[in-house]
Design a protein around this motif. Structure first.
Motif, short mmCIF file in Angstrom:
data_model
loop_
_atom_site.label_atom_id
_atom_site.label_comp_id
_atom_site.label_asym_id
_atom_site.label_seq_id
_atom_site.Cartn_x
_atom_site.Cartn_y
_atom_site.Cartn_z
N ALA A 33 0.88 -1.30 0.38
CA ALA A 33 0.25 0.37 -0.07
C ALA A 33 0.86 1.53 -0.03
O ALA A 33 0.65 2.20 -0.38
CB ALA A 33 -0.74 -0.40 0.72
N LEU A 34 1.82 0.92 1.09
CA LEU A 34 2.67 2.06 0.95
C LEU A 34 3.56 2.52 -0.75
O LEU A 34 3.79 3.78 -1.10
CB LEU A 34 3.74 2.38 1.98
N GLU A 35 3.87 1.29 -1.33
CA GLU A 35 4.55 1.13 -2.64
C GLU A 35 3.57 2.31 -3.46
O GLU A 35 3.70 2.81 -4.57
CB GLU A 35 4.59 0.02 -2.52
N GLU A 36 2.29 1.83 -3.54
CA GLU A 36 1.43 2.44 -4.36
C GLU A 36 1.09 4.19 -4.16
O GLU A 36 1.19 4.61 -5.21
CB GLU A 36 0.25 1.19 -4.21
N VAL A 37 1.18 4.52 -3.15
CA VAL A 37 0.50 6.01 -2.46
C VAL A 37 1.79 6.73 -3.35
O VAL A 37 2.07 7.62 -4.15
CB VAL A 37 0.85 6.06 -1.07
N MET A 38 3.06 5.82 -2.87
CA MET A 38 4.16 6.99 -3.98
C MET A 38 4.96 6.87 -5.19
O MET A 38 4.86 8.05 -5.58
CB MET A 38 5.81 6.17 -3.10
N ARG A 39 4.07 5.90 -5.79
CA ARG A 39 4.55 5.15 -6.88
C ARG A 39 3.62 5.76 -7.75
O ARG A 39 3.22 6.94 -8.84
CB ARG A 39 3.79 3.49 -7.84
#
Length: 332
Positions: A33-39
């Motif tokens: 989820a954190l990766e998706e936000v940053m992407r």
């Protein structure tokens, strides 16, 4: 909500409280989820290149194009493509995403560690210490005292410390950042002043003597507040939180320990014994059929135990027997 927090974090807009909340949220969110936000941020957010020289951007574009040309030369069937500057930036962002995630995680972890770390200054029985806090506030610690604060947060929005024991504070003036002390059952708030604070866990009362300036003292049990004027003493009853204010006292008596003295006025014998035990880190055992009833007015020393015991010996007609840190007082 996570996007807003991420934006404020990257632009250094988070308050200390928001930073704590952000840390808790990051710990609860999965890596995916954190990766998706940053992407999403990297792929969709507009890039502010105002502070970057055009030549630097062009060099970055040229290096990426060179890598693409080299790859295309190995695949002749595929047409050579040229990317716009905006597209180049997006490619660069995608390439750097793993590094960005690692860096962001590192800074979140560093913030967490920095908040958890405390600077602690303490004295044992029979010791004293003097420290200067980052804002210039001067603190003299009496025996058996402890002061702590979080360097990462101190002097940001406020100057906050935790304290137990006895100390004399000379608080540096700063109208924008209040100076607050959390003690056992009380809170002190000042802007710039000098005062002596005595707050020892397990004792029946806590006391604050104001030498100059103004302080607000709040009882932790009742939320009762008093604002002290100079040369006034506030006494908190630790059993019920009630505050009593006594006026027009001599500053020399209130701060006698700074001069290595203990000043007593109409003090009962047990009070004198208790003070000597506290200052020198010894145990005093009184052996007698009856505790001396005479009240004591005078000065004892915090640097010469033998001299203080001699004064008690003559005043109350006692025998003194010293066995290491055990002192036995008995009637003659």
């Amino acid at each position: 909500m996570m996007k807003e927090t991420d934006y404020k974090y990257r632009n250094d807009l988070l308050s200390s409280e928001e930073l704590r909340e952000a840390r808790e949220k990051v710990n609860m969110v999965s890596d995916e989820a954190l990766e998706e936000v940053m992407r999403e941020v990297w792929m969709n957010e507009e890039f502010d290149t105002a502070g970057v020289e055009e030549a630097s951007l062009q060099r970055m574009k040229a290096r990426i194009d060179a890598c693409i040309d080299q790859s295309d030369s190995l695949q002749a069937a595929a047409p050579v493509r040229r990317f716009s500057l905006a597209k180049v930036l997006r490619i660069a962002a995608t390439v750097l995403l793993p590094l960005l995630m690692l860096t962001t995680w590192y800074f979140y972890q560093e913030s967490r560690v920095a908040e958890a770390e405390q600077m602690v200054v303490s004295t044992s029985k029979g010791e004293k210490a003097h420290i200067t806090l980052p804002d210039g506030t001067s603190v003299s610690l009496n025996a058996d005292s402890r002061l702590s604060y979080v360097p990462h947060l101190y002097n940001k929005e406020e100057r906050h410390i935790s304290f137990s024991g006895e100390a004399y504070f000379k608080v540096a003036k700063d109208k924008e950042r209040p100076f607050r002390i959390d003690g056992d059952g009380l809170e002190v708030e000042v802007l710039g002043t000098a005062f002596n604070l005595r707050v020892r866990p397990g004792k029946p009362t806590s006391e604050l003597y104001l030498a100059e300036g103004s302080v607000r003292l709040t009882s932790g049990k009742t939320a009762e507040e008093v604002v002290l004027a100079p040369k006034h003493r506030a006494i908190i009853d630790c059993s019920n939180g009630h505050i009593t204010v006594v006026g027009e006292e001599d500053a020399d008596a209130a701060t006698a320990w700074l001069r290595n003295e203990m000043v007593f006025k109409d003090a009962a014998f047990p009070r004198i014994v208790e003070q000597l035990e506290e200052v020198y880190g010894v145990h005093i055992d009184y052996r007698g059929s009856k505790t001396p009833e005479d009240l004591f007015t005078g000065t004892l020393f915090t640097t010469d135990l033998m001299e203080s015991l001699k004064i008690l010996e003559k005043t109350y007609n006692l025998n003194v027997d010293i066995q290491g840190k055990e002192i036995v007082l008995s009637q003659q």
